[in-house]
Design an enzyme around this catalytic site. Structure first.
Site, PDB file in Angstrom:
ATOM      1  N   SER A   9       0.860  -1.184   0.000  1.00 29.65           N
ATOM      2  CA  SER A   9       0.000   0.000   0.000  1.00 29.65           C
ATOM      3  C   SER A   9       0.891   1.227   0.000  1.00 29.65           C
ATOM      4  O   SER A   9       1.698   1.412   0.926  1.00 29.65           O
ATOM      5  CB  SER A   9      -0.882   0.021   1.242  1.00 29.65           C
ATOM      6  OG  SER A   9      -1.361   1.349   1.442  1.00 29.65           O
ATOM      7  N   HIS A  34      -1.603  -1.411  -3.808  1.00 23.43           N
ATOM      8  CA  HIS A  34      -2.849  -1.145  -3.096  1.00 23.43           C
ATOM      9  C   HIS A  34      -2.944   0.369  -2.874  1.00 23.43           C
ATOM     10  O   HIS A  34      -2.027   0.978  -2.334  1.00 23.43           O
ATOM     11  CB  HIS A  34      -2.795  -1.903  -1.760  1.00 23.43           C
ATOM     12  CG  HIS A  34      -4.023  -1.798  -0.937  1.00 23.43           C
ATOM     13  ND1 HIS A  34      -5.127  -2.589  -1.140  1.00 23.43           N
ATOM     14  CD2 HIS A  34      -4.324  -0.997   0.124  1.00 23.43           C
ATOM     15  CE1 HIS A  34      -6.052  -2.302  -0.243  1.00 23.43           C
ATOM     16  NE2 HIS A  34      -5.593  -1.329   0.532  1.00 23.43           N
ATOM     17  N   ASP A  36      -4.929   3.274  -1.067  1.00 30.12           N
ATOM     18  CA  ASP A  36      -5.881   3.564   0.009  1.00 30.12           C
ATOM     19  C   ASP A  36      -6.498   4.939  -0.169  1.00 30.12           C
ATOM     20  O   ASP A  36      -5.872   5.962   0.114  1.00 30.12           O
ATOM     21  CB  ASP A  36      -5.150   3.485   1.364  1.00 30.12           C
ATOM     22  CG  ASP A  36      -4.947   2.054   1.806  1.00 30.12           C
ATOM     23  OD1 ASP A  36      -5.926   1.279   1.769  1.00 30.12           O
ATOM     24  OD2 ASP A  36      -3.803   1.697   2.174  1.00 30.12           O
ATOM     25  N   MET A  38      -9.103   7.623   0.995  1.00 30.14           N
ATOM     26  CA  MET A  38      -9.875   7.974   2.202  1.00 30.14           C
ATOM     27  C   MET A  38     -10.414   9.397   2.074  1.00 30.14           C
ATOM     28  O   MET A  38      -9.681  10.293   1.666  1.00 30.14           O
ATOM     29  CB  MET A  38      -8.961   7.914   3.423  1.00 30.14           C
ATOM     30  CG  MET A  38      -8.235   6.606   3.594  1.00 30.14           C
ATOM     31  SD  MET A  38      -7.166   6.710   5.039  1.00 30.14           S
ATOM     32  CE  MET A  38      -6.342   5.117   4.941  1.00 30.14           C
ATOM     33  N   HIS A  67      -8.763   0.831  -3.068  1.00 22.65           N
ATOM     34  CA  HIS A  67      -9.545   0.502  -1.873  1.00 22.65           C
ATOM     35  C   HIS A  67     -10.298   1.771  -1.478  1.00 22.65           C
ATOM     36  O   HIS A  67      -9.721   2.684  -0.886  1.00 22.65           O
ATOM     37  CB  HIS A  67      -8.567   0.023  -0.779  1.00 22.65           C
ATOM     38  CG  HIS A  67      -9.211  -0.245   0.539  1.00 22.65           C
ATOM     39  ND1 HIS A  67      -8.488  -0.479   1.693  1.00 22.65           N
ATOM     40  CD2 HIS A  67     -10.513  -0.340   0.905  1.00 22.65           C
ATOM     41  CE1 HIS A  67      -9.307  -0.691   2.699  1.00 22.65           C
ATOM     42  NE2 HIS A  67     -10.536  -0.605   2.255  1.00 22.65           N
ATOM     43  N   MET A  69     -12.292   3.892   0.620  1.00 24.08           N
ATOM     44  CA  MET A  69     -12.832   4.163   1.963  1.00 24.08           C
ATOM     45  C   MET A  69     -13.501   5.525   1.905  1.00 24.08           C
ATOM     46  O   MET A  69     -13.045   6.500   2.508  1.00 24.08           O
ATOM     47  CB  MET A  69     -11.684   4.129   2.983  1.00 24.08           C
ATOM     48  CG  MET A  69     -11.147   2.730   3.223  1.00 24.08           C
ATOM     49  SD  MET A  69      -9.572   2.736   4.080  1.00 24.08           S
ATOM     50  CE  MET A  69      -8.462   2.900   2.680  1.00 24.08           C
ATOM     51  N   MET A 159     -10.701  -6.847   6.275  1.00 22.65           N
ATOM     52  CA  MET A 159      -9.933  -5.830   7.022  1.00 22.65           C
ATOM     53  C   MET A 159      -9.494  -6.405   8.367  1.00 22.65           C
ATOM     54  O   MET A 159     -10.296  -6.955   9.115  1.00 22.65           O
ATOM     55  CB  MET A 159     -10.800  -4.588   7.281  1.00 22.65           C
ATOM     56  CG  MET A 159     -11.104  -3.746   6.063  1.00 22.65           C
ATOM     57  SD  MET A 159      -9.643  -3.136   5.196  1.00 22.65           S
ATOM     58  CE  MET A 159      -8.878  -2.085   6.434  1.00 22.65           C
ATOM     59  N   ASP A 192      -5.823  -6.987   4.984  1.00 22.93           N
ATOM     60  CA  ASP A 192      -5.291  -5.622   4.973  1.00 22.93           C
ATOM     61  C   ASP A 192      -5.264  -5.049   6.385  1.00 22.93           C
ATOM     62  O   ASP A 192      -6.303  -4.899   7.014  1.00 22.93           O
ATOM     63  CB  ASP A 192      -6.206  -4.763   4.078  1.00 22.93           C
ATOM     64  CG  ASP A 192      -5.675  -3.350   3.880  1.00 22.93           C
ATOM     65  OD1 ASP A 192      -4.503  -3.092   4.207  1.00 22.93           O
ATOM     66  OD2 ASP A 192      -6.451  -2.509   3.375  1.00 22.93           O
TER      67      ASP A 192
HETATM   68  C1  DX5 Z   1      -6.091   1.085   6.434  1.00 21.00           C
HETATM   69  C2  DX5 Z   1      -5.655   0.747   5.033  1.00 21.00           C
HETATM   70  C3  DX5 Z   1      -4.525  -0.217   4.965  1.00 21.00           C
HETATM   71  C4  DX5 Z   1      -3.268   0.304   5.586  1.00 21.00           C
HETATM   72  C5  DX5 Z   1      -2.333  -0.822   5.912  1.00 21.00           C
HETATM   73  O1  DX5 Z   1      -7.188   1.901   6.354  1.00 21.00           O
HETATM   74  O2  DX5 Z   1      -6.724   0.195   4.321  1.00 21.00           O
HETATM   75  O3  DX5 Z   1      -4.304  -0.595   3.615  1.00 21.00           O
HETATM   76  O4  DX5 Z   1      -2.625   1.234   4.751  1.00 21.00           O
HETATM   77  O5  DX5 Z   1      -1.271  -0.328   6.653  1.00 21.00           O
HETATM   78  P1  DX5 Z   1      -0.320  -1.283   7.517  1.00 21.00           P
HETATM   79  O6  DX5 Z   1       0.166  -2.358   6.602  1.00 21.00           O
HETATM   80  O7  DX5 Z   1       0.765  -0.365   7.985  1.00 21.00           O
HETATM   81  O8  DX5 Z   1      -1.166  -1.807   8.629  1.00 21.00           O
HETATM   82 ZN    ZN Z   2      -6.303  -0.647   2.362  1.00 21.60          ZN
END
Ligand code: DX5
Ligand code: ZN
Length: 236
Positions: A9, A34, A36, A38, A67, A69, A159, A192
């Site tokens: 990610s 990946h 992320d 948000m 992904h 969010m 998750m 994840d």
């Molecule tokens: C959390 C994300 C993950 C996150 C993982 O909201 O969806 O993808 O970046 O980070 P690590 O691997 O550091 O837990």
């Molecule tokens: Zn993620």
């Protein structure tokens, strides 16, 4: 045992050197990236949007998994596809009645007990109609209520942290969900959050085969070794 894929990610990457960082992922043997996304509403943090997806698209040919969010993902699907995502991962919490404690703009994590199957199926079909892969994910507190849509997805993401931030601790409750899902689902199961050398073996043993990692991968001095060791878990 299914082949292990590693999906770094870029949330934990150095955004001032995105070109180098994506090359590093390629050189390390990553299978996909990946992304992320948000919005500060579905999760209590804001990351990046289509502009960065478009930038990363120019930097690599690796498969890009967005992904999402974000609230109202249906309004933005096309933007992320246009920006170059190969796969869109939707949160099922955007497709059902929210639990009372998660209603309100500052109430997290968002959770549901069941989903509006027709509504989410419509969006999964839209993604596939554009030639992209469709995926769904669920927050740790949301039960595994996705059986009716398993034929509509190309993989499922479980998750293992509350979404919003990288660097959190892996939640063991994810293992139970992965095991349950593996009994009925033959395609890829992604995991994840909090994936590292201690938690990855347990996730793989439970049935996950796509390991997403932000902080473990990007903080490593030898990223190739990280990927090699994670992939090795599929051979044990
Ligand atoms: C959390 C994300 C993950 C996150 C993982 O909201 O969806 O993808 O970046 O980070 P690590 O691997 O550091 O837990
Ligand atoms: Zn993620």
């Amino acid at each position: 045992m299914k082949k292990i894929k590693v999906s770094p990610s870029i949330l934990a990457a150095d955004f001032s050197r995105l070109g180098d960082e994506t090359k590093k992922c390629e050189a390390a043997g990553a299978d996909q990236l990946h992304l992320d996304i948000m919005d500060g509403n579905f999760v209590p943090n804001i990351s990046f949007g289509p502009v960065i997806v478009r930038t990363v698209r120019k930097l690599t040919k690796l498969e890009l998994d967005a992904h999402l969010m974000i609230e109202n993902p249906d309004l933005y699907l096309d933007d992320y596809i246009k920006a170059g995502a190969d796969m869109i991962t939707l949160h099922i919490e955007c497709y059902g009645q929210r639990r009372p404690h998660s209603i309100g703009r500052d109430k997290f994590p968002k959770e549901v007990d069941e989903i509006d199957v027709e509504k989410i199926r419509r969006d999964l079909k839209r993604i596939r109609a554009r030639g992209k892969k469709a995926s769904v994910t669920l927050n740790p507190g949301t039960p595994l209520c996705i059986e009716p849509i398993l034929d509509d997805v190309d993989d499922v993401l479980i998750m293992s942290v509350q979404p919003g931030f990288s660097g959190q601790k892996f939640m063991d409750s994810a293992l139970t969900k992965i095991k349950e899902l593996r009994k009925v689902f033959k395609k890829d199961i992604k995991v994840d959050g909090g994936v590292n050398k201690d938690t990855a073996p347990r996730a793989v043993e439970a049935g996950a085969n796509v390991l997403i990692t932000a902080s473990y991968f990007f903080s490593a001095t030898d990223q190739k070794k990280v990927v090699t060791e994670l992939k090795q878990l599929g051979k044990e």
